[in-house]
Design a protein around this motif. Sequence first.
Motif, PDB file in Angstrom:
ATOM      1  N   GLN A 110      -1.974  -3.793  10.271  1.00  0.00           N
ATOM      2  CA  GLN A 110      -1.354  -5.088  10.468  1.00  0.00           C
ATOM      3  C   GLN A 110      -1.448  -5.930   9.199  1.00  0.00           C
ATOM      4  O   GLN A 110      -2.511  -6.048   8.578  1.00  0.00           O
ATOM      5  CB  GLN A 110      -1.981  -5.845  11.636  1.00  0.00           C
ATOM      6  N   LEU A 111      -0.297  -6.523   8.827  1.00  0.00           N
ATOM      7  CA  LEU A 111      -0.213  -7.389   7.652  1.00  0.00           C
ATOM      8  C   LEU A 111      -0.225  -8.860   8.038  1.00  0.00           C
ATOM      9  O   LEU A 111      -0.216  -9.713   7.157  1.00  0.00           O
ATOM     10  CB  LEU A 111       1.059  -7.072   6.854  1.00  0.00           C
TER      11      LEU A 111
ATOM     12  N   GLY B 256       4.481 -14.482  17.962  1.00  0.00           N
ATOM     13  CA  GLY B 256       5.830 -14.296  17.440  1.00  0.00           C
ATOM     14  C   GLY B 256       6.064 -12.900  16.922  1.00  0.00           C
ATOM     15  O   GLY B 256       5.866 -11.915  17.629  1.00  0.00           O
ATOM     16  N   ILE B 257       6.460 -12.810  15.647  1.00  0.00           N
ATOM     17  CA  ILE B 257       6.822 -11.547  15.009  1.00  0.00           C
ATOM     18  C   ILE B 257       5.715 -11.138  14.046  1.00  0.00           C
ATOM     19  O   ILE B 257       5.314 -11.924  13.176  1.00  0.00           O
ATOM     20  CB  ILE B 257       8.152 -11.686  14.246  1.00  0.00           C
ATOM     21  N   TYR B 258       5.251  -9.901  14.183  1.00  0.00           N
ATOM     22  CA  TYR B 258       4.141  -9.398  13.367  1.00  0.00           C
ATOM     23  C   TYR B 258       4.630  -8.332  12.406  1.00  0.00           C
ATOM     24  O   TYR B 258       5.571  -7.581  12.697  1.00  0.00           O
ATOM     25  CB  TYR B 258       3.031  -8.845  14.266  1.00  0.00           C
TER      26      TYR B 258
ATOM     27  N   ALA C  81       5.764  -9.885   3.189  1.00  0.00           N
ATOM     28  CA  ALA C  81       5.923  -9.489   4.593  1.00  0.00           C
ATOM     29  C   ALA C  81       5.970 -10.720   5.498  1.00  0.00           C
ATOM     30  O   ALA C  81       5.368 -10.756   6.568  1.00  0.00           O
ATOM     31  CB  ALA C  81       4.819  -8.543   5.032  1.00  0.00           C
ATOM     32  N   ARG C  82       6.718 -11.736   5.059  1.00  0.00           N
ATOM     33  CA  ARG C  82       6.844 -12.972   5.820  1.00  0.00           C
ATOM     34  C   ARG C  82       8.314 -13.302   6.030  1.00  0.00           C
ATOM     35  O   ARG C  82       9.189 -12.917   5.256  1.00  0.00           O
ATOM     36  CB  ARG C  82       6.138 -14.135   5.107  1.00  0.00           C
TER      37      ARG C  82
ATOM     38  N   ASP D 290       0.814  -1.212   0.000  1.00  0.00           N
ATOM     39  CA  ASP D 290       0.000   0.000   0.000  1.00  0.00           C
ATOM     40  C   ASP D 290       0.851   1.267   0.000  1.00  0.00           C
ATOM     41  O   ASP D 290       0.340   2.369   0.168  1.00  0.00           O
ATOM     42  CB  ASP D 290      -0.945   0.008   1.203  1.00  0.00           C
ATOM     43  N   GLY D 291       2.154   1.116  -0.202  1.00  0.00           N
ATOM     44  CA  GLY D 291       3.043   2.261  -0.232  1.00  0.00           C
ATOM     45  C   GLY D 291       3.617   2.630   1.110  1.00  0.00           C
ATOM     46  O   GLY D 291       4.417   3.554   1.218  1.00  0.00           O
ATOM     47  N   GLY D 292       3.211   1.923   2.167  1.00  0.00           N
ATOM     48  CA  GLY D 292       3.713   2.216   3.501  1.00  0.00           C
ATOM     49  C   GLY D 292       5.063   1.572   3.760  1.00  0.00           C
ATOM     50  O   GLY D 292       5.551   0.758   2.972  1.00  0.00           O
ATOM     51  N   ARG D 293       5.665   1.930   4.866  1.00  0.00           N
ATOM     52  CA  ARG D 293       6.926   1.327   5.293  1.00  0.00           C
ATOM     53  C   ARG D 293       6.647   0.034   6.043  1.00  0.00           C
ATOM     54  O   ARG D 293       5.691  -0.063   6.809  1.00  0.00           O
ATOM     55  CB  ARG D 293       7.682   2.282   6.212  1.00  0.00           C
ATOM     56  N   LEU D 294       7.481  -0.965   5.832  1.00  0.00           N
ATOM     57  CA  LEU D 294       7.314  -2.250   6.487  1.00  0.00           C
ATOM     58  C   LEU D 294       7.902  -2.185   7.891  1.00  0.00           C
ATOM     59  O   LEU D 294       9.076  -1.838   8.073  1.00  0.00           O
ATOM     60  CB  LEU D 294       7.994  -3.344   5.680  1.00  0.00           C
ATOM     61  N   LEU D 295       7.092  -2.529   8.898  1.00  0.00           N
ATOM     62  CA  LEU D 295       7.512  -2.551  10.294  1.00  0.00           C
ATOM     63  C   LEU D 295       7.340  -3.961  10.835  1.00  0.00           C
ATOM     64  O   LEU D 295       6.278  -4.570  10.678  1.00  0.00           O
ATOM     65  CB  LEU D 295       6.678  -1.578  11.130  1.00  0.00           C
ATOM     66  N   LEU D 296       8.391  -4.483  11.483  1.00  0.00           N
ATOM     67  CA  LEU D 296       8.328  -5.781  12.142  1.00  0.00           C
ATOM     68  C   LEU D 296       8.311  -5.557  13.653  1.00  0.00           C
ATOM     69  O   LEU D 296       9.074  -4.740  14.174  1.00  0.00           O
ATOM     70  CB  LEU D 296       9.532  -6.640  11.759  1.00  0.00           C
TER      71      LEU D 296
END
Length: 381
Positions: A59-60, A46-48, A108-109, A29-35
């Motif tokens: 949330q992805l 675990g890790i989201y 995003a996995r 969606d053009g956003g930054r990926l955050l873990l």
Amino acid sequence: MKRITRRGFIVGSAALSAAGRRGFSQAKDGGRLLLVGTQTSGTSKGIYAYSFVGGELKQLGLAAESANPTFMALSPDGRTLLVANELDEYQGQKSGAVSTYALDRSSARLTKISEEPSQGGGTCHVAFDHTGRAAFAANYGGGSAVSFAVGANGALSPAVSFFQFNGRGPDKERQEAPHAHRVTVSPDNRFLLVNDLGLDEIHIYRLDAATAKLTPNEPPAWKSAPGAGPRALQFHPNGRFVYCVTEMASSVVVLHWNSKAGTLETIQEITMKPDSFSGLTGGDDIVIDSRSQFAYATDRFDDIIVTFSISATDGKLTLVDRTPCGGKVPRHLTLDPSGRWLLVANQESDTLSIFSRDGKSGKLTAAGTVPLSRPQCLVFA
């Protein structure tokens, strides 16, 4: 893995510079990926993964199921995630674990690459060196630190160097033993610094990055004030100054770093807690903005974010503001890649808090919260 609860006391920037070199990925969606790493004693698994855009988190989904992934670090090339699995027992040993994952940005996995025992319980912090070929972990419960070599595919070797600390500090409850809490690589990649909350020390080691071997420096450590509890560490981008957050004193100690000798010298100590606060303190973590104008530090039990301005000449701090963290027991904070937003993981309120940041004054304004069970660590990937 068998999950064991974290130490009973707690109630229920090299990475930034590397990120700046490699750039950040965008979600669909053009956003930054955050873990986000979590404690898995609640409902988290675990890790989201999240997409962060316009000050909002979406949330992805679950990026990887993992046992107590309470701290994470991204490799300099952005391809491998290093994870501290904060356990007291692993494969029948009194040990935590350290694991690596391959990051697929399109989905995003995360896919597990390797996992090794950390040689000590309560593994609470991890870091890569600046080449990505060496990795390090701090074991809070075990009171120890360990290094690993990292293969070309991101796989960890068995432990290369291991150091078991011994002794205790003056606080009988919180310093009954050594408690390693942070592993930080110097900007020139020649030294590893290990914060030991239990012994009031920062242990200093010379690093052979080609092999991940560590050898004690001479002198081998910097000593804080008795009972202060040095917990977190952040190098100034210029490499000359270091900022140490103390847990029990709830202060930030400004240090001068001698990169040739590998030594630290105290310049300033500034308190985080207001004079009116008389309860239990828990200085937690610190980040510095990309222009080196402001630092932001958290206190877990006062539930505040403290804003400091940074002197361009001597690195000293001046208190600007104190802001409620938007939840209970902030465990980690980070600035988004644009520097316009600051995010906080609040463990006990099960929330991620978002703040907009005024680049001129450094002040923060609450911009929203998102629910997540027992969040611990925030990494933009």
